[in-house]
Design a protein around this motif. Structure first.
Motif, PDB file in Angstrom:
ATOM      1  N   LEU A   1      12.466   7.822  -4.982  1.00 48.07           N
ATOM      2  CA  LEU A   1      10.860   7.467  -4.617  1.00 48.07           C
ATOM      3  C   LEU A   1      10.445   9.082  -4.344  1.00 48.07           C
ATOM      4  O   LEU A   1      10.914   9.533  -3.567  1.00 48.07           O
ATOM      5  N   LEU A   2       9.618   9.192  -5.424  1.00 53.17           N
ATOM      6  CA  LEU A   2       9.037  10.656  -5.179  1.00 53.17           C
ATOM      7  C   LEU A   2       7.646  10.670  -4.530  1.00 53.17           C
ATOM      8  O   LEU A   2       6.814   9.742  -4.795  1.00 53.17           O
TER       9      LEU A   2
ATOM     10  N   LEU B   1       0.823  -1.153  -0.156  1.00 50.91           N
ATOM     11  CA  LEU B   1      -0.107  -0.027   0.006  1.00 50.91           C
ATOM     12  C   LEU B   1       0.854   1.327  -0.256  1.00 50.91           C
ATOM     13  O   LEU B   1       0.654   2.238  -0.679  1.00 50.91           O
ATOM     14  N   ILE B   2       1.861   1.242   0.959  1.00 47.60           N
ATOM     15  CA  ILE B   2       2.858   2.419   0.819  1.00 47.60           C
ATOM     16  C   ILE B   2       3.547   2.813  -0.507  1.00 47.60           C
ATOM     17  O   ILE B   2       3.429   3.899  -1.029  1.00 47.60           O
ATOM     18  N   GLN B   3       3.927   1.560  -1.293  1.00 47.04           N
ATOM     19  CA  GLN B   3       4.416   1.815  -2.624  1.00 47.04           C
ATOM     20  C   GLN B   3       3.496   2.582  -3.442  1.00 47.04           C
ATOM     21  O   GLN B   3       3.874   3.047  -4.620  1.00 47.04           O
ATOM     22  N   THR B   4       2.128   2.174  -3.345  1.00 49.36           N
ATOM     23  CA  THR B   4       1.266   2.942  -4.281  1.00 49.36           C
ATOM     24  C   THR B   4       1.284   4.631  -4.202  1.00 49.36           C
ATOM     25  O   THR B   4       0.908   5.189  -5.082  1.00 49.36           O
TER      26      THR B   4
ATOM     27  N   GLU C   1      -2.604  11.688   1.730  1.00 47.09           N
ATOM     28  CA  GLU C   1      -3.566  10.564   1.691  1.00 47.09           C
ATOM     29  C   GLU C   1      -2.897   9.181   2.581  1.00 47.09           C
ATOM     30  O   GLU C   1      -3.599   8.652   3.198  1.00 47.09           O
ATOM     31  N   MET C   2      -1.731   8.990   2.182  1.00 50.36           N
ATOM     32  CA  MET C   2      -0.943   8.121   2.877  1.00 50.36           C
ATOM     33  C   MET C   2      -1.162   8.039   4.453  1.00 50.36           C
ATOM     34  O   MET C   2      -1.129   7.145   4.994  1.00 50.36           O
ATOM     35  N   LEU C   3      -0.832   9.367   4.957  1.00 49.17           N
ATOM     36  CA  LEU C   3      -0.712   9.513   6.504  1.00 49.17           C
ATOM     37  C   LEU C   3      -2.071   8.901   6.925  1.00 49.17           C
ATOM     38  O   LEU C   3      -2.266   8.543   8.063  1.00 49.17           O
ATOM     39  N   LEU C   4      -3.125   9.528   6.238  1.00 47.01           N
ATOM     40  CA  LEU C   4      -4.409   9.239   6.902  1.00 47.01           C
ATOM     41  C   LEU C   4      -4.942   7.752   6.641  1.00 47.01           C
ATOM     42  O   LEU C   4      -5.430   7.100   7.776  1.00 47.01           O
ATOM     43  N   GLN C   5      -4.332   6.920   5.740  1.00 50.35           N
ATOM     44  CA  GLN C   5      -4.598   5.810   5.519  1.00 50.35           C
ATOM     45  C   GLN C   5      -3.694   4.793   6.341  1.00 50.35           C
ATOM     46  O   GLN C   5      -4.184   3.652   6.667  1.00 50.35           O
TER      47      GLN C   5
END
Length: 173
Positions: A85-86, A3-6, A94-98
């Motif tokens: 990785l950008l 998920l993080i990679q996405t 969004e990542m921090l929320l999920q």
């Protein structure tokens, strides 16, 4: 991890290629998988002042521009071919929320960055050129093999000649 990679985009930079140029908005914060990058400003006389180096497993961005959306005063370019990785501000939010554990990771990353910046500022005000050089080597011992001496001197706020003298004196100890 999947998920993080996405949330990240892979990017390759060739040596001397820019990730960010002064006047542009910093749209990404970059994690360095491979290579060396530098962040710097250029004064009215054309002299470069290096703010940061980023080697493998380090992050680099103009955080002010990234967070505010205002134009950057910095340039970021590759000193070696680099693989990054950008992540954009929107994707990061969004990542921090999920993924709440990433919120903690980025908070700790910001704290470490703030501590490093404060140490560098205090060092630039209080330490000798030799002390600053030794501190850099303690943090990043491989930097002298990977970064040209004039860039290291710029980062330390000294002339290349002063750095040469320090290195010569250290070799005879």
């Amino acid at each position: 991890m999947q998920l993080i990679q996405t949330f990240f985009v892979q990017k390759k930079l060739r040596k001397k290629q820019y990730l960010l140029q002064e006047g542009d908005v910093c749209k990404y914060t970059a994690f360095v998988n491979k290579g060396v990058l530098r962040s710097y400003t250029t004064d009215e006389k054309g002299n470069e002042h290096i703010i940061q180096f980023a080697l493998e497993d380090w992050w680099i961005a103009d955080i002010y521009s990234f967070l505010t959306g205002e134009a950057s005063n910095c340039n970021i370019d590759a000193l070696e071919d680099a693989e990054l990785l950008l992540i954009t501000k929107t994707a990061q939010d969004e990542m921090l929320l999920q993924i709440p554990k990433m919120e903690r990771y980025f908070r700790l990353l910001m704290q470490s960055s703030l501590i490093a910046m404060q140490r560098r500022l205090i060092g630039s005000l209080n330490y000798t050129a030799e002390d600053k050089y030794l501190q850099l080597l303690a943090v990043c011992p491989t930097i002298i093999q990977r970064v040209p001496q004039h860039y290291i001197a710029s980062y330390l706020g000294i002339t290349p000649e002063t750095l040469s003298r320090i290195r010569r004196q250290m070799a005879f100890r």
